[in-house]
Write a protein that holds these residues in place. Sequence first.
Motif, PDB file in Angstrom:
ATOM      1  N   TYR A  20       0.826  -1.202   0.000  1.00 43.69           N
ATOM      2  CA  TYR A  20       0.000   0.000   0.000  1.00 43.69           C
ATOM      3  C   TYR A  20       0.867   1.261   0.000  1.00 43.69           C
ATOM      4  O   TYR A  20       0.576   2.225  -0.710  1.00 43.69           O
ATOM      5  N   LEU A  21       1.941   1.253   0.785  1.00 41.36           N
ATOM      6  CA  LEU A  21       2.833   2.407   0.822  1.00 41.36           C
ATOM      7  C   LEU A  21       3.459   2.654  -0.546  1.00 41.36           C
ATOM      8  O   LEU A  21       3.603   3.797  -0.981  1.00 41.36           O
ATOM      9  N   ARG A  22       3.841   1.579  -1.234  1.00 46.80           N
ATOM     10  CA  ARG A  22       4.500   1.722  -2.537  1.00 46.80           C
ATOM     11  C   ARG A  22       3.550   2.262  -3.597  1.00 46.80           C
ATOM     12  O   ARG A  22       3.951   3.046  -4.450  1.00 46.80           O
ATOM     13  N   PRO A  24      -0.540   3.215  -3.253  1.00 48.21           N
ATOM     14  CA  PRO A  24      -1.856   3.144  -2.608  1.00 48.21           C
ATOM     15  C   PRO A  24      -3.019   3.096  -3.604  1.00 48.21           C
ATOM     16  O   PRO A  24      -4.118   2.676  -3.244  1.00 48.21           O
ATOM     17  N   ARG A  29      -5.940  -1.071   1.136  1.00 49.76           N
ATOM     18  CA  ARG A  29      -5.454  -0.673   2.457  1.00 49.76           C
ATOM     19  C   ARG A  29      -5.556  -1.867   3.402  1.00 49.76           C
ATOM     20  O   ARG A  29      -6.549  -2.584   3.393  1.00 49.76           O
ATOM     21  N   MET A  38      -2.906   5.661   7.284  1.00 51.10           N
ATOM     22  CA  MET A  38      -2.233   5.064   6.135  1.00 51.10           C
ATOM     23  C   MET A  38      -1.899   6.116   5.085  1.00 51.10           C
ATOM     24  O   MET A  38      -0.850   6.060   4.434  1.00 51.10           O
ATOM     25  N   LYS A  39      -2.766   7.089   4.927  1.00 48.50           N
ATOM     26  CA  LYS A  39      -2.512   8.163   3.978  1.00 48.50           C
ATOM     27  C   LYS A  39      -1.292   8.970   4.397  1.00 48.50           C
ATOM     28  O   LYS A  39      -0.440   9.339   3.578  1.00 48.50           O
ATOM     29  N   TYR A  41       1.232   7.893   6.312  1.00 46.16           N
ATOM     30  CA  TYR A  41       2.411   7.052   6.090  1.00 46.16           C
ATOM     31  C   TYR A  41       2.797   7.036   4.613  1.00 46.16           C
ATOM     32  O   TYR A  41       3.965   7.188   4.242  1.00 46.16           O
ATOM     33  N   SER A  42       1.808   6.831   3.749  1.00 47.49           N
ATOM     34  CA  SER A  42       2.067   6.722   2.323  1.00 47.49           C
ATOM     35  C   SER A  42       2.689   7.992   1.768  1.00 47.49           C
ATOM     36  O   SER A  42       3.687   7.944   1.030  1.00 47.49           O
ATOM     37  N   PHE A  45       6.406   8.481   3.165  1.00 45.64           N
ATOM     38  CA  PHE A  45       7.409   7.648   2.510  1.00 45.64           C
ATOM     39  C   PHE A  45       7.688   8.141   1.094  1.00 45.64           C
ATOM     40  O   PHE A  45       8.843   8.283   0.681  1.00 45.64           O
ATOM     41  N   TYR A  46       6.627   8.375   0.341  1.00 42.57           N
ATOM     42  CA  TYR A  46       6.814   8.801  -1.050  1.00 42.57           C
ATOM     43  C   TYR A  46       7.521  10.152  -1.126  1.00 42.57           C
ATOM     44  O   TYR A  46       8.452  10.335  -1.923  1.00 42.57           O
TER      45      TYR A  46
END
Length: 258
Positions: A20-22, A24, A29, A38-39, A41-42, A45-46
């Motif tokens: 999901y991180l890579r 979304p 999810r 999660m949003k 985190y995503s 990371f990006y």
Amino acid sequence: MHNEAKIPEFKKVQYAFAKYLRNPENNPRPDNIEARRMKIYSELFYNNVEGFMSNAYPVLRELTEDEKWHRMIRDYFEKHNASTPLFQEMPREFLKYLENEREAEQDDYPFMLELAHYEWVELALSVTDIENDYTHIDTEGDLLNGVPVLSKTAWPLNYNYPVHEISAECLPEQPGEQPTYLVVYRNAEDEVHFLDINPVTAQLLQLITEDSNLTCKQMLTNIARQLNHPNPDVVIQGGLQILHDLKTRGVIIGVNKS
């Protein structure tokens, strides 16, 4: 592929989380994790990866339209299997992706890979822990009659395009009539510079890197012979002046004591 039956439940959660991180948009999810978190985190990371690549490849980033750039970074982030977790190695991993994994697109600049390599070299030299060993080097030796030694933080390069001149105002559509020869080097003050060199200097540096144990005079005599120059002394004296300049810059660090 993972054998689902043998994967512990906690690892299944980790794999789903990472997918999901890579990307979304193309992966569900993970269950029982709040969408808002999660949003965050995503995006975190990006944005870290994208920001790091933008800083590592500033010219490539400037020349690439936003949509294409983010699509490229997302594809790298989702698909590339990096060989190291070190942040400072990420630009090298991105270069591997560009050279070996990414499918070329019709609107790619023809110099794209060469420009990326050149920008990576500048960064790689700035962070490398390679140092010169002066044990067997005479830093004040006779450059003409000695065997010159190239600094380990001086990298002779050649490209089809003038990568050091590329900008929004300079976008070559065809390779140059002659290759572009450069030396990218880190000096004693740990500053990274580049030097635009001519084919004769490039050939001289190539001979030096081959560890042929030839003296500078022997190398330049051979070059003069290859050029069919009517007066080899002119080539030798010109080459010696170039070597002294390279020595001043820290590209050449002396001559071999042995």
